[in-house]
Design a protein around this motif. Sequence first.
Motif, short mmCIF file in Angstrom:
data_model
loop_
_atom_site.label_atom_id
_atom_site.label_comp_id
_atom_site.label_asym_id
_atom_site.label_seq_id
_atom_site.Cartn_x
_atom_site.Cartn_y
_atom_site.Cartn_z
N CYS A 31 41.11 40.35 31.34
CA CYS A 31 39.90 41.15 31.57
C CYS A 31 38.67 40.55 30.90
O CYS A 31 37.56 40.69 31.41
N CYS A 87 40.42 39.97 41.69
CA CYS A 87 40.79 41.13 40.89
C CYS A 87 39.73 42.22 41.06
O CYS A 87 38.53 41.95 40.92
N CYS A 137 36.81 43.70 36.05
CA CYS A 137 36.27 42.80 37.08
C CYS A 137 35.38 43.57 38.05
O CYS A 137 34.35 43.05 38.49
S1 FES Z 1 40.40 43.91 35.38
FE1 FES Z 1 40.35 41.91 36.21
S2 FES Z 1 41.64 40.83 34.86
FE2 FES Z 1 41.77 42.85 34.11
#
Ligand code: FES
Length: 81
Positions: free
Chosen positions: A48, A7, A12
């Motif tokens: 997140c 992600c 992330c």
């Molecule tokens: S930004 Fe990676 S799970 Fe939401």
Amino acid sequence: MLTVTVCVGSSCHLKGAYGVIEEIKRLIDEGKFPGKVELQAGFCLDNCRGAVNIKVEETIISGVSPANVKQHLDNYLKGNV
Ligand code: FES
């Protein structure tokens, strides 16, 4: 072939997703995984708070860092996830 998606959504990204990508690339280049690994970047995996998240096939793994990504992937390959 194993598909690994890292992600790169905002949370992330801020928690170091690109470092995780670089580490997975390094591990692939060094032949640390059996078989072929397809590495992809993906958008928010809706978890997140657990950043950095990766998706291995259909399994989401949270709390991933460059230091622990190999252990997480090894656990997945051994069926321990
Ligand atoms: S930004 Fe990676 S799970 Fe939401």
